[in-house]
Design a protein around this motif. Structure first.
Motif, PDB file in Angstrom:
ATOM      1  N   GLN A 123      46.556  37.695  36.096  1.00  0.00           N
ATOM      2  CA  GLN A 123      46.818  39.260  37.014  1.00  0.00           C
ATOM      3  C   GLN A 123      47.507  39.414  37.810  1.00  0.00           C
ATOM      4  O   GLN A 123      47.683  38.756  38.568  1.00  0.00           O
ATOM      5  CB  GLN A 123      44.765  39.089  37.626  1.00  0.00           C
ATOM      6  CG  GLN A 123      44.487  38.021  38.594  1.00  0.00           C
ATOM      7  CD  GLN A 123      43.685  38.312  39.139  1.00  0.00           C
ATOM      8  OE1 GLN A 123      43.149  39.532  38.851  1.00  0.00           O
ATOM      9  NE2 GLN A 123      42.959  37.923  40.174  1.00  0.00           N
TER      10      GLN A 123
ATOM     11  N   LEU B  26      48.070  42.170  40.554  1.00  0.00           N
ATOM     12  CA  LEU B  26      47.592  43.530  41.530  1.00  0.00           C
ATOM     13  C   LEU B  26      48.695  43.691  42.897  1.00  0.00           C
ATOM     14  O   LEU B  26      49.446  42.889  42.948  1.00  0.00           O
ATOM     15  CB  LEU B  26      46.113  42.829  41.857  1.00  0.00           C
ATOM     16  CG  LEU B  26      44.930  42.031  41.084  1.00  0.00           C
ATOM     17  CD1 LEU B  26      44.843  40.824  41.195  1.00  0.00           C
ATOM     18  CD2 LEU B  26      44.200  42.650  41.338  1.00  0.00           C
ATOM     19  N   SER B  27      49.043  45.374  42.928  1.00  0.00           N
ATOM     20  CA  SER B  27      49.316  45.477  44.310  1.00  0.00           C
ATOM     21  C   SER B  27      47.989  46.569  45.437  1.00  0.00           C
ATOM     22  O   SER B  27      47.011  46.746  44.630  1.00  0.00           O
ATOM     23  CB  SER B  27      50.479  46.205  43.995  1.00  0.00           C
ATOM     24  OG  SER B  27      49.990  47.509  43.696  1.00  0.00           O
TER      25      SER B  27
ATOM     26  N   PRO C  99      42.763  47.866  44.305  1.00  0.00           N
ATOM     27  CA  PRO C  99      44.459  47.726  43.670  1.00  0.00           C
ATOM     28  C   PRO C  99      45.116  49.127  43.434  1.00  0.00           C
ATOM     29  O   PRO C  99      44.549  50.440  43.091  1.00  0.00           O
ATOM     30  CB  PRO C  99      44.045  47.135  42.684  1.00  0.00           C
ATOM     31  CG  PRO C  99      42.617  46.501  43.129  1.00  0.00           C
ATOM     32  CD  PRO C  99      41.594  47.263  43.602  1.00  0.00           C
TER      33      PRO C  99
ATOM     34  N   SER D 277      47.386  48.979  41.504  1.00  0.00           N
ATOM     35  CA  SER D 277      47.957  48.971  40.645  1.00  0.00           C
ATOM     36  C   SER D 277      47.156  47.475  39.625  1.00  0.00           C
ATOM     37  O   SER D 277      46.547  47.200  40.440  1.00  0.00           O
ATOM     38  CB  SER D 277      49.126  48.858  40.287  1.00  0.00           C
ATOM     39  OG  SER D 277      49.593  47.800  40.391  1.00  0.00           O
ATOM     40  N   ARG D 278      46.569  47.297  38.553  1.00  0.00           N
ATOM     41  CA  ARG D 278      46.013  45.880  37.745  1.00  0.00           C
ATOM     42  C   ARG D 278      46.896  46.229  36.980  1.00  0.00           C
ATOM     43  O   ARG D 278      46.384  46.778  35.977  1.00  0.00           O
ATOM     44  CB  ARG D 278      44.511  45.859  38.079  1.00  0.00           C
ATOM     45  CG  ARG D 278      44.041  44.621  37.825  1.00  0.00           C
ATOM     46  CD  ARG D 278      42.553  44.873  37.567  1.00  0.00           C
ATOM     47  NE  ARG D 278      41.822  43.433  37.619  1.00  0.00           N
ATOM     48  CZ  ARG D 278      41.267  43.401  38.711  1.00  0.00           C
ATOM     49  NH1 ARG D 278      40.953  43.589  39.513  1.00  0.00           N
ATOM     50  NH2 ARG D 278      40.845  41.739  38.375  1.00  0.00           N
TER      51      ARG D 278
ATOM     52  N   GLU E 180      46.158  42.700  33.959  1.00  0.00           N
ATOM     53  CA  GLU E 180      46.204  41.290  33.054  1.00  0.00           C
ATOM     54  C   GLU E 180      46.879  41.164  31.986  1.00  0.00           C
ATOM     55  O   GLU E 180      47.519  41.575  30.536  1.00  0.00           O
ATOM     56  CB  GLU E 180      44.287  41.260  32.461  1.00  0.00           C
ATOM     57  CG  GLU E 180      42.964  42.038  33.545  1.00  0.00           C
ATOM     58  CD  GLU E 180      43.656  41.083  34.237  1.00  0.00           C
ATOM     59  OE1 GLU E 180      43.881  39.831  34.529  1.00  0.00           O
ATOM     60  OE2 GLU E 180      42.528  41.034  35.459  1.00  0.00           O
TER      61      GLU E 180
ATOM     62  N   THR F   4      56.021  45.550  39.315  1.00  0.00           N
ATOM     63  CA  THR F   4      55.505  45.387  40.951  1.00  0.00           C
ATOM     64  C   THR F   4      56.128  45.466  42.274  1.00  0.00           C
ATOM     65  O   THR F   4      55.906  46.140  42.677  1.00  0.00           O
ATOM     66  CB  THR F   4      54.260  45.120  40.894  1.00  0.00           C
ATOM     67  OG1 THR F   4      54.473  44.708  39.483  1.00  0.00           O
ATOM     68  CG2 THR F   4      53.246  45.096  41.815  1.00  0.00           C
TER      69      THR F   4
ATOM     70  N   SER G  50      46.707  34.347  39.688  1.00  0.00           N
ATOM     71  CA  SER G  50      46.773  35.111  39.784  1.00  0.00           C
ATOM     72  C   SER G  50      48.253  35.889  41.144  1.00  0.00           C
ATOM     73  O   SER G  50      48.701  35.164  42.219  1.00  0.00           O
ATOM     74  CB  SER G  50      45.748  35.464  41.083  1.00  0.00           C
ATOM     75  OG  SER G  50      45.913  36.887  42.223  1.00  0.00           O
TER      76      SER G  50
ATOM     77  N   ARG H 256      49.623  38.652  43.862  1.00  0.00           N
ATOM     78  CA  ARG H 256      49.051  39.388  44.767  1.00  0.00           C
ATOM     79  C   ARG H 256      49.770  40.321  45.621  1.00  0.00           C
ATOM     80  O   ARG H 256      50.827  39.074  46.157  1.00  0.00           O
ATOM     81  CB  ARG H 256      48.037  39.627  45.797  1.00  0.00           C
ATOM     82  CG  ARG H 256      46.998  38.852  44.761  1.00  0.00           C
ATOM     83  CD  ARG H 256      45.354  39.160  45.232  1.00  0.00           C
ATOM     84  NE  ARG H 256      45.337  38.592  46.854  1.00  0.00           N
ATOM     85  CZ  ARG H 256      44.444  38.609  47.679  1.00  0.00           C
ATOM     86  NH1 ARG H 256      43.383  38.875  47.021  1.00  0.00           N
ATOM     87  NH2 ARG H 256      44.543  37.953  48.799  1.00  0.00           N
TER      88      ARG H 256
END
Length: 466
Positions: free
Chosen positions: A222, A224-225, A234, A236-237, A239, A258, A302, A304
């Motif tokens: 995943q 995420l930001s 988040p 944005s996300r 998967e 991202t 993940s 982030r």
């Protein structure tokens, strides 16, 4: 790579370190085979008996690099791909060969089995051969070597990536040419099939996204930001799912999209538009997260993104020696050797030690702080800072661990079972053990004793602020 830019290298030969002052292909093959038959090692070619760079004259270092690689990979049976790093200084060449512990023991050179005794390679005795074969038996029991029963490779696996891996293996290792064009035949030639089925390593590498929910739900990542450190919602996300080789490029592309870009003007007023984290560093850490994660864990990789940093988390653990010493050189001990081998063939993976060290070099060369690794909550957390003067905030403990720290006093002693029963009754025994290890890593507990007599003493360290 310049010899002066390397981290501190070993200065004495031993069970896992060998010095070869000249590029002697036969000596290199015997040494690599001995390390493959043991626990791995580092071969330093162009270094004298004290581990000092001496180098050798070569107008084309790449020529010697290829000659050594080709001879060693062809002289050793069964054949293994190698990660070799060329070194240069003052017009002289050298090379580092990082050798993992082999998973297909025993390895032979000209019909002989070599093992490492102290600082020398010796033909194995019958007793040593028995031990080497026994180690192979234990390797065959690993999760990645087990057959993925009832898996149809044509339906569940990426045919283009399997064929590309096989093509590269034919070029580098002269693996047997398959009698047909079946994917299972390619996997058998690559050592990624067992009992007529693809192995779990093949699934971890080549699973198609549609096959992940049924066969390997943890083969996911995943991205995420977040706009701030609260990480509450988040911005944005995304998967992604698939085997490690399937995910490698899409995950890097998602991360690059991202990640903010930095625009600079050079002295000649040329536009210099680059990622906030150097692309080689980003690619290397993502490859490591995919290839060296614990695939028996149900968690996913993940990424982030925060305003001042990128955090990469993957299930598993990192060698404590590497965490404790920024200049540590490790013998390559991949969590998933068969996955790492395929990544090497595909050109993704570096050796464990030099690859992660190169991440440090890429970050510091870009004027950024060095990356920070830590074992956290059953996984490895890597932080890449995107600013040259970040506000260093301690990473807070998970609520369960913070509760333990707040409820215990310095000097109190506790066992794993007592911790599990009193503070972590809602989680599995494995997760409770990971909790204990993280508390040790973070300095809140100190281990006392060993084996069934192990217990842990609360130190006087206060809880990290949240």
């Amino acid at each position: 790579m310049n010899a002066d830019a390397l981290p501190d290298l070993p200065t004495a030969e031993g069970t896992n370190v060998a010095f070869l002052p000249t590029p002697d292909p036969d000596a290199a093959a015997r040494t690599v085979a001995a390390f493959l038959n043991g626990s791995g090692g580092l071969v330093m070619i162009g270094y004298d008996a004290t581990g000092t760079f001496t180098g050798f004259s070569d107008h084309s270092p790449e020529t010697s690099l290829q000659a050594i690689r080709q001879h060693v990979e062809h002289a050793i049976v069964p054949r293994e791909p190698l990660q070799i790093t060329p070194i240069e200084k003052d017009g002289l060449a050298a090379m580092l060969v990082e050798v993992p512990s082999g998973t297909r023991k025993p390895y032979l050179v000209e019909g002989a089995i070599y093992v490492r005794r102290g600082d020398a390679n010796k033909p194995a005795t019958p007793a040593e051969i028995s031990r080497v074969v026994a180690r192979r038996g234990r390797a065959e029991e690993r999760w990645e070597r087990q057959p993925a029963l009832d898996l149809d490779p044509d339906e569940a696996l990426s045919a283009p990536l399997i064929r590309e891996t096989y093509r590269r293996a034919v070029e580098r290792l002269d693996v047997p040419v398959t009698p047909d064009n079946r994917l299972l035949s390619f996997l058998e030639a690559l050592g990624l099939a067992a009992e007529g089925y693809p192995t779990r390593a093949a699934l971890a590498l080549f699973a198609q996204p549609d096959a992940v929910p049924r066969y390997l739900p943890q083969a996911r990542a995943q991205v995420l930001s977040f706009e701030d450190d609260t990480a509450e919602k988040p911005l944005s996300r995304r998967e992604l799912s698939g085997g490690a080789a399937v995910l490698a490029e899409p995950l890097f592309e998602a991360a690059a999209v991202t990640l903010p870009r930095i625009l600079r003007l050079t002295e000649g007023f040329q536009r210099d538009d680059r990622l906030a984290v150097p692309a080689p560093a980003l690619r290397e850490v993502l490859v490591n997260a995919l290839a060296h994660r614990d695939y028996t864990d149900s968690a996913s990789v993940s990424l982030r993104f925060f305003p001042d940093r990128v955090e990469v988390w993957n299930p598993g653990r990192m060698d404590q020696a590497f965490l404790a010493d920024d200049g540590a050189r490790l013998v390559s001990r991949p969590t998933n050797p068969d996955v790492a081998r395929a990544f090497n063939l595909l050109g993704y993976a570096e050796g464990t030690g030099i690859g992660l060290w190169r991440v440090r070099q890429a970050m510091t060369s870009a004027g950024l702080p060095p990356p920070e690794w830590r074992n956290q909550t059953g996984g490895v957390l890597l932080t890449l800072w995107t600013t040259d003067s970040p506000e260093r905030r301690p990473v807070p403990l998970a609520p369960r661990l913070a509760h333990f720290v707040s409820q215990t006093r310095p000097g109190e002693e506790i066992t794993r079972a007592e911790y599990h029963h009193t503070f972590a009754a809602e989680v599995s025994d494995r997760t409770a053990s990971n909790d204990i290890q993280e508390l040790v890593n973070e300095g809140f507990l100190r281990q006392v004793g060993s084996g069934r007599f192990t217990s842990y003493v609360r130190t006087d360290k206060a809880s990290d602020p949240s």
